[in-house]
Design a protein around this motif. Sequence first.
Motif, mmCIF file in Angstrom:
data_model
loop_
_atom_site.group_PDB
_atom_site.id
_atom_site.type_symbol
_atom_site.label_atom_id
_atom_site.label_comp_id
_atom_site.label_asym_id
_atom_site.label_seq_id
_atom_site.Cartn_x
_atom_site.Cartn_y
_atom_site.Cartn_z
ATOM 1 N N SER A 1 -15.789 50.406 137.693
ATOM 2 C CA SER A 1 -16.176 50.279 136.281
ATOM 3 C C SER A 1 -15.607 51.404 135.429
ATOM 4 N N HIS B 1 -16.988 43.870 143.536
ATOM 5 C CA HIS B 1 -15.912 43.735 142.556
ATOM 6 C C HIS B 1 -14.704 43.071 143.233
ATOM 7 N N ASP C 1 -20.371 43.518 131.910
ATOM 8 C CA ASP C 1 -19.855 44.138 133.134
ATOM 9 C C ASP C 1 -19.804 43.125 134.282
ATOM 10 N N TYR D 1 -21.223 54.588 131.704
ATOM 11 C CA TYR D 1 -20.497 53.949 130.591
ATOM 12 C C TYR D 1 -20.543 54.829 129.351
ATOM 13 N N ASP E 1 -15.229 43.888 132.467
ATOM 14 C CA ASP E 1 -14.372 45.008 132.894
ATOM 15 C C ASP E 1 -13.707 44.714 134.237
ATOM 16 N N HIS E 2 -14.178 43.650 134.900
ATOM 17 C CA HIS E 2 -13.603 43.194 136.176
ATOM 18 C C HIS E 2 -14.404 41.974 136.565
HETATM 19 ZN ZN ZN Z 1 -18.075 47.246 135.926
#
Ligand code: ZN
Length: 413
Positions: free
Chosen positions: A60, A357, A13, A256, A347-348
Motif C-alpha cells: 500500500s 495483494h 484500498d 496512509y 491502490d492494487h
Molecule cells: Zn493498499
Amino acid sequence: MSNMRTAVFVVLDGLGDRPLKDLGGKTPLEAAKTPTFDRLAAEGQSALMNVIGPGLTPGSDTAHLALFGYDPLADYPGRGPLEAFGAGLATKPGDVAFRSNFATVDSDMIVLDRRAGRTFTQEEQTELQAALDGLEIDDVKIRFIATVEHRGALVLEGEGLYAEISDVDPHETGKKILTVRALKPEAEKTANIVNKLMQVAHERMEGLEINKERAKKGVPVANALLLRGPGRHSDVPPLPERYGIKAAVIAGGALYIGTAKYVGMEHIPVEGQTGTIDTNFDNIAEKTIETIEADYNYVFVHIKATDNASHDGNAREKILAIERSDAMVSKIIEKVGDKIVIAITGDHSTPVSTEEHSCDPVPILFWSNFIRPDSVKKFSEIEAAKGALHTIRGIDVMPLLLGYAGYIEKFGA
Ligand code: ZN
Ligand code: ZN
C-alpha cells in the motif's frame, strides 16, 4: 489558468479483484450496486492501471507513492519515515526513521519479550516517551513517539545519516540484541549511533518508575528498544513545491496519513473515520466537500475497508464497503461536482479468493463535467479495459488529474 478545479482523488484500498463463483462469476465491484461510479464511468474516461508496473504486486505504501506521482522504485524511503509521519513525527530530508517496539531484555541484552508484554497504559507510554525523546548521541538528536501498545516511531536527526544498516532485532527471544553493521561505507556513522543508542536507551528505560511498578505486578518491563524498517527521508520535492498546489489527505489509517504527509499533504481529521467498515462515510463526504470549498487544490480520500474485507476473504463486506463509498462519492458530486475533477481507483488488487495483494491491474475512472466520455458504461475491472486511456501506470495519475484540473502549465509556446 482561469478555470482551475479541485483535483479529488478517491482510493478504495485493494479494490481490484477476480471473478468469484459465489457471485455468479462477477467481481465484488461488478456485483456491487454502484449507480454513481457507473454514471461517472459512463460520462468520463476509464483505464486499467498497473500501479507500480506490469506484474508487480504493490504494497500500500509504494502504491500510494506512485499514485501521488513519485517513482517508488527510486523514491521509496522505507517504512520508517512513513510510519513516523503517520504517528505524528515529521521527518525532513536526511533524517533516518525507524519503527520501534518496546522490549524486555536481561542484563546481557538478551531478548526475553519482543513486545514487553504488549500492553501499556497512557501514563507508561508518556513516561517512556519522555525518557527517549530528545536524547542526544554525539551530534545526533533522537526523537521518539509512542503510538499503540508496545509500538512507536524513532527519528535520528543529524548530518550524514543513512539507512543502510543491518538489523537490531534478533527476531527471536533468547537471543542477544544484534550489533548493527553498516551495509555501505556511508552508513558507518548511523550504525555507531544506533549501537550507542541501544545501550543508552536500555540504561534510561531500566530505571524508570513505571518499570518498577510493572516488575512488582509481574508484567514484563520495557527496558529496551527494538528498531526496524529504517528509512531515510529522501530529497524528492514535496507536492506543493513540485506542482504549486495545496494538498490535503482525508484518511483513517496511520500509514496512509504518513505517506501522504511525506509528500507534503496536510492531514484533515474526520470524526469517526477509521480503517474499518464502521468508518463514518457521511462525515468523510462532508469533510471532503468542506475541504474542496476551502482553498485546497488537491484532496486525497482513502477508504481502507475494501482491503480489510479482502484480506478476510469476505466478499459481502467488500461489496458493502464499495456501495457505501459509492454513496459517499454521490454526495460529493451532488454538492460540488461542478468544481472538481475526480479520479476513483484502488491502490492494487486484493482478490477475496487469495486474501493477498496481487499484480492484477486495477480499474480507474476520471470524471469532470467537461471530460470527453468514452464507450465505457460501468465502473469495473472488465469494462475499464475498454476505456479511452487504455492501460496506464500509477505514476501517470497525478499528471492526468492535475492536467485536467488546470495545474500543469503549457509546455512550449
Ligand atoms: Zn493498499
Ligand atoms: Zn492490504
